[in-house]
Write a protein that holds these residues in place. Sequence first.
Motif, PDB file in Angstrom:
ATOM      1  N   SER A 127       9.175 -36.538 -30.880  1.00 50.64           N
ATOM      2  CA  SER A 127       9.346 -37.665 -29.974  1.00 50.64           C
ATOM      3  C   SER A 127       8.220 -37.713 -28.949  1.00 50.64           C
ATOM      4  O   SER A 127       7.657 -36.696 -28.558  1.00 50.64           O
ATOM      5  N   ILE A 128       7.913 -38.918 -28.519  1.00 50.96           N
ATOM      6  CA  ILE A 128       6.856 -39.140 -27.535  1.00 50.96           C
ATOM      7  C   ILE A 128       7.476 -39.664 -26.246  1.00 50.96           C
ATOM      8  O   ILE A 128       8.342 -40.533 -26.271  1.00 50.96           O
ATOM      9  N   ARG A 129       7.039 -39.115 -25.130  1.00 52.37           N
ATOM     10  CA  ARG A 129       7.396 -39.654 -23.814  1.00 52.37           C
ATOM     11  C   ARG A 129       6.124 -40.197 -23.184  1.00 52.37           C
ATOM     12  O   ARG A 129       5.111 -39.543 -23.134  1.00 52.37           O
ATOM     13  N   LEU A 130       6.179 -41.421 -22.736  1.00 52.03           N
ATOM     14  CA  LEU A 130       4.992 -42.114 -22.239  1.00 52.03           C
ATOM     15  C   LEU A 130       5.253 -42.663 -20.843  1.00 52.03           C
ATOM     16  O   LEU A 130       6.240 -43.360 -20.624  1.00 52.03           O
ATOM     17  N   ILE A 131       4.392 -42.306 -19.893  1.00 51.29           N
ATOM     18  CA  ILE A 131       4.427 -42.891 -18.548  1.00 51.29           C
ATOM     19  C   ILE A 131       3.181 -43.760 -18.405  1.00 51.29           C
ATOM     20  O   ILE A 131       2.055 -43.244 -18.374  1.00 51.29           O
ATOM     21  N   CYS A 132       3.361 -45.071 -18.368  1.00 51.66           N
ATOM     22  CA  CYS A 132       2.254 -46.022 -18.318  1.00 51.66           C
ATOM     23  C   CYS A 132       1.986 -46.472 -16.889  1.00 51.66           C
ATOM     24  O   CYS A 132       2.904 -46.549 -16.069  1.00 51.66           O
ATOM     25  N   THR A 133       0.751 -46.803 -16.601  1.00 52.63           N
ATOM     26  CA  THR A 133       0.372 -47.372 -15.313  1.00 52.63           C
ATOM     27  C   THR A 133      -0.285 -48.722 -15.547  1.00 52.63           C
ATOM     28  O   THR A 133      -1.237 -48.835 -16.325  1.00 52.63           O
ATOM     29  N   VAL A 134       0.246 -49.759 -14.903  1.00 50.62           N
ATOM     30  CA  VAL A 134      -0.294 -51.115 -15.027  1.00 50.62           C
ATOM     31  C   VAL A 134      -0.638 -51.618 -13.626  1.00 50.62           C
ATOM     32  O   VAL A 134       0.188 -51.550 -12.711  1.00 50.62           O
ATOM     33  N   LYS A 135      -1.875 -52.107 -13.481  1.00 46.03           N
ATOM     34  CA  LYS A 135      -2.317 -52.665 -12.195  1.00 46.03           C
ATOM     35  C   LYS A 135      -3.047 -53.978 -12.440  1.00 46.03           C
ATOM     36  O   LYS A 135      -3.887 -54.062 -13.340  1.00 46.03           O
ATOM     37  N   ASP A 136      -2.711 -54.967 -11.637  1.00 40.91           N
ATOM     38  CA  ASP A 136      -3.333 -56.291 -11.756  1.00 40.91           C
ATOM     39  C   ASP A 136      -3.241 -56.832 -13.186  1.00 40.91           C
ATOM     40  O   ASP A 136      -4.183 -57.445 -13.702  1.00 40.91           O
ATOM     41  N   GLY A 137      -2.106 -56.571 -13.836  1.00 42.03           N
ATOM     42  CA  GLY A 137      -1.867 -57.104 -15.156  1.00 42.03           C
ATOM     43  C   GLY A 137      -2.569 -56.379 -16.288  1.00 42.03           C
ATOM     44  O   GLY A 137      -2.517 -56.823 -17.434  1.00 42.03           O
ATOM     45  N   ALA A 138      -3.241 -55.262 -15.993  1.00 42.56           N
ATOM     46  CA  ALA A 138      -3.952 -54.519 -17.037  1.00 42.56           C
ATOM     47  C   ALA A 138      -3.552 -53.055 -16.994  1.00 42.56           C
ATOM     48  O   ALA A 138      -3.300 -52.486 -15.923  1.00 42.56           O
ATOM     49  N   ALA A 139      -3.490 -52.423 -18.152  1.00 39.22           N
ATOM     50  CA  ALA A 139      -3.183 -50.996 -18.229  1.00 39.22           C
ATOM     51  C   ALA A 139      -4.371 -50.196 -17.703  1.00 39.22           C
ATOM     52  O   ALA A 139      -5.528 -50.500 -18.022  1.00 39.22           O
ATOM     53  N   THR A 140      -4.087 -49.202 -16.879  1.00 41.89           N
ATOM     54  CA  THR A 140      -5.165 -48.386 -16.302  1.00 41.89           C
ATOM     55  C   THR A 140      -5.051 -46.921 -16.687  1.00 41.89           C
ATOM     56  O   THR A 140      -5.906 -46.125 -16.311  1.00 41.89           O
ATOM     57  N   GLY A 141      -4.008 -46.557 -17.387  1.00 45.50           N
ATOM     58  CA  GLY A 141      -3.868 -45.163 -17.796  1.00 45.50           C
ATOM     59  C   GLY A 141      -2.464 -44.855 -18.238  1.00 45.50           C
ATOM     60  O   GLY A 141      -1.558 -45.677 -18.130  1.00 45.50           O
ATOM     61  N   GLY A 142      -2.283 -43.645 -18.734  1.00 46.95           N
ATOM     62  CA  GLY A 142      -0.966 -43.235 -19.178  1.00 46.95           C
ATOM     63  C   GLY A 142      -0.915 -41.738 -19.398  1.00 46.95           C
ATOM     64  O   GLY A 142      -1.935 -41.080 -19.617  1.00 46.95           O
ATOM     65  N   ASN A 143       0.278 -41.205 -19.286  1.00 47.17           N
ATOM     66  CA  ASN A 143       0.507 -39.776 -19.516  1.00 47.17           C
ATOM     67  C   ASN A 143       1.512 -39.644 -20.640  1.00 47.17           C
ATOM     68  O   ASN A 143       2.570 -40.274 -20.615  1.00 47.17           O
ATOM     69  N   THR A 144       1.189 -38.841 -21.657  1.00 48.67           N
ATOM     70  CA  THR A 144       2.088 -38.685 -22.790  1.00 48.67           C
ATOM     71  C   THR A 144       2.408 -37.220 -23.041  1.00 48.67           C
ATOM     72  O   THR A 144       1.604 -36.333 -22.738  1.00 48.67           O
ATOM     73  N   SER A 145       3.578 -36.985 -23.583  1.00 46.65           N
ATOM     74  CA  SER A 145       3.962 -35.659 -24.054  1.00 46.65           C
ATOM     75  C   SER A 145       4.671 -35.829 -25.375  1.00 46.65           C
ATOM     76  O   SER A 145       5.334 -36.847 -25.610  1.00 46.65           O
ATOM     77  N   VAL A 146       4.517 -34.854 -26.274  1.00 45.76           N
ATOM     78  CA  VAL A 146       5.109 -34.925 -27.599  1.00 45.76           C
ATOM     79  C   VAL A 146       6.080 -33.768 -27.770  1.00 45.76           C
ATOM     80  O   VAL A 146       5.752 -32.616 -27.470  1.00 45.76           O
TER      81      VAL A 146
END
Length: 330
Positions: free
Chosen positions: A203-222
């Motif tokens: 399984s994947i856990r994803l923490i996304c960051t969105v700023k000004d309508g665009a993705a700027t990064g993310g942290n994932t763990s498997v």
Amino acid sequence: MSEEERRSPQAGSWAGSGGTPASGEDIDPCFEEQVRELLAEDAYGFRPAPAPYAAVRRRGVAERRRRVAAAGAMLVTLAALPVGAYAVDVGGRSDTASPRPSAGAPRSPLPVSSAPVSAPATEPARPATEGQLLDGITWAQAADGLKKCIAYNESFRSAGERSLGKAADYRILLAMNSTGDSNAPGDGMYVVAVSKQAPAAQSIRLICTVKDGAATGGNTSVGNDAPEDGGPVSVDMNSGKLYQQSVIDRGHWRLPFGWAIIGTVDPKVTKVTVSYGDATGETVLDHGWFVAHGTLDRQVTRAPHVKGYDAAGKLVYDSDQDKYYEKTLP
């Protein structure tokens, strides 16, 4: 033997019987040539009857007129009906009209359900409660943010590295505003999602960051990052970004500060409480995960305090006793 005797049945004639000439019997070349000419003339003279084009065309025109008339009558009938979906087959093509309330039909109230509305097959699954969408973030915004984050991460994926898949492979656990700090300026939005069908080890856990309508990064763990000798509750070690600001800003956090924390729970855990600062946050359990959130109005130095309880109300986990949990903020 005369020509007449050759062609008689008693002489072993084959012309009328369809047989072959008797053994040793000669065939007059002139007669054979005449037979070939007669057969050729018959072949060229035979012509199939012409297709009745005019009759076929008349039938086709009549059939089309009949279908148009029937369709017109059907539409006239449907115009007098109340709300309903209908389909009309004209010339083999089906045109479907969406239900539309008639002007005189009374409106029926929509059924009320406490369960979250199911998402389409192409969308991520919804969280267990609508309360996991914080700060006025809509479901459409959360789903769109997840799609952007996956696309952003995929654009940096190297050959052989595992793909994050599609948004439809995930269930959204949390969506909330993110507070910018000295390390990551600019406010935005966090979207937290987990695989909805993959086994725990994949399984994947994803923490996304969105700023000004665009993705700027993310942290994932498997996979499950909980230690083997851990307790029935395991705080996600990377969820610290959800409940603290940059260490650069220690003592100078922007307040009030909306925070959240996530982690996994064993099936025997039926309740989780989280306190942070001098307040207790809202907590829900969602398919083997816990999600807690709240608001700080002052700077703190200790991490959220997490407790887990079983169905009998017995305390089965206390983060203060967890040797793997960082109890103080950096």
